[in-house]
Design a protein around this motif. Structure first.
Motif, PDB file in Angstrom:
ATOM      1  N   ALA A   1     -44.988  63.470   7.844  1.00 56.19           N
ATOM      2  CA  ALA A   1     -46.237  62.930   8.381  1.00 56.19           C
ATOM      3  C   ALA A   1     -46.050  61.498   8.871  1.00 56.19           C
ATOM      4  N   GLU A   2     -45.288  60.695   8.103  1.00 58.70           N
ATOM      5  CA  GLU A   2     -45.059  59.312   8.521  1.00 58.70           C
ATOM      6  C   GLU A   2     -44.223  59.251   9.800  1.00 58.70           C
TER       7      GLU A   2
ATOM      8  N   THR B   1     -39.632  65.507   3.020  1.00 55.21           N
ATOM      9  CA  THR B   1     -40.856  65.813   2.286  1.00 55.21           C
ATOM     10  C   THR B   1     -42.022  65.857   3.258  1.00 55.21           C
TER      11      THR B   1
ATOM     12  N   GLU C   1     -44.677  64.156   3.106  1.00 53.99           N
ATOM     13  CA  GLU C   1     -45.118  62.783   3.333  1.00 53.99           C
ATOM     14  C   GLU C   1     -44.218  62.082   4.352  1.00 53.99           C
ATOM     15  N   ARG C   2     -42.913  62.302   4.237  1.00 57.44           N
ATOM     16  CA  ARG C   2     -41.987  61.681   5.207  1.00 57.44           C
ATOM     17  C   ARG C   2     -42.211  62.266   6.601  1.00 57.44           C
TER      18      ARG C   2
END
Length: 347
Positions: free
Chosen positions: A39-40, A34, A36-37
């Protein structure tokens, strides 16, 4: 791809760059992909927050004219032979893209550091991608059963001149190669970027090594260029700038532009050229219209047309003697799927 990257320009430098562990890379390759994943993972990798910088042992005194070579080295699988080409061209500054660090396909070597050592140059290297596999489908087959010791892939600038500053300029932030299922043959953390270096002699000027996305189209390249020029405006101010690299301008070929039309009206097929003109950059004096790609033996039978996709763009500099340099070794073997391009600059 967004109009402008939300990742900040990175100006921190360090003498070292530590790749993430094999366990980290294995974990990154599992789970749901995803935004978000991605980016992390990018934030926690420790690879995208600084530029590795080494100064030349003895910085050369700048002459009135400097030779700059830009080259997509296609992983830099032939370090010694590639260094010999750059030495033969008497390059003062090298703008290099597709450099591996700890990838099995390039012998798990630190290619930018080895080139710099062979050429007695300083080097600025930044991470474009953390590679979570062995490479593209062909490389996966050739290196099956091997493992990457570092898994980094990036761009860099080598120079005989003292390097005053270095920066990493992100061009997008969408995790295209990690999230898009169509790209799973070569899963990666990161995004396209440029490396900028400032020299202070004979007067302050910047050089920028750039790699644009290969699997998108002219509109997206226009947005990448908007991001790049916004970074350059903020970072470089009114100083002279030479930008060079692989811009993947295949829209020129699709539009049927050839010969002098490539230099006279490329904006008809690639909007990025209009953005460059608006920002005061010239390409006529620093490029030829010759193709800059090279077919390998396994692609020569695919009816692949040679393309003009590698460019220089100059602002505030006098450019002369542009040339395309054959990317071949002493036995005629291909060193890359790109030719090198060369130009002389003066003030």
């Amino acid at each position: 791809m967004s109009e402008r990257s939300t990742w900040p320009v990175v100006t921190a430098t360090s003498a070292t760059l530590t790749p993430p562990s094999e366990d980290w890379r294995t974990a990154a390759n599992s789970g749901t992909a995803t935004p978000e994943r991605h980016a992390e993972l990018r934030r926690t990798s420790g690879c995208f927050d600084h530029v590795r910088l080494s100064q030349p042992a003895i910085a050369a005194a700048p002459g009135s004219r400097l030779t700059v070579v830009s080259w997509n080295l296609e992983r830099c699988k032939h370090v010694a032979e590639s260094a010999a080409v750059l030495a033969r061209e008497q390059a003062d500054i090298c703008l290099l893209t597709e450099l591996d660090l700890g990838m099995a396909r390039a012998g798990n070597r630190d290619t930018s550091a080895e080139l710099a050592e062979r050429l007695a140059m300083g080097a600025a290297f930044g991470t474009e991608f953390i590679e979570l596999g062995l490479g593209d489908l062909r490389e996966q087959g050739e290196h099956a059963g091997e493992r990457n010791l570092g898994g980094l892939h990036g761009n860099g600038v080598l120079s005989r001149l003292a390097i005053d500053r270095a920066a990493l300029l992100p061009l997008d932030d969408d995790g295209f190669w990690y999230i898009d299922a169509a790209q799973r043959d070569q899963r990666r953390i990161g995004s396209r970027m440029a490396i900028a270096v400032r020299h202070t002699a004979p007067r302050p000027f910047w050089v920028v090594a750039v790699h644009f996305e290969s699997r998108l189209g002219p509109a997206e390249r226009g947005r990448e260029m908007a991001a790049l020029l916004a970074h350059v405006e903020r970072l470089c101010g009114e100083a002279p700038v030479l930008i060079g690299g692989d811009f993947n301008t295949i829209g020129l070929m699709h539009a049927g532009l050839e010969g002098t039309a490539l230099l006279e009206r490329p904006q008809e097929a690639e909007p990025m050229f209009a953005r460059l003109a608006e920002a005061g950059f010239d390409w006529h004096a620093c490029n030829t219209a010759e193709p800059t790609t090279r077919n390998h033996p396994w692609t020569a039978t695919d009816d692949r047309r040679l393309k003009k996709i590698d460019w220089f763009f100059a602002r505030g500099l006098a450019c002369s003697a542009p040339a395309v340099v054959a990317a071949t070794g002493p036995d005629g073997e291909n060193l890359s799927d790109h030719e090198a391009i060369r130009v002389e600059i003066s003030f």
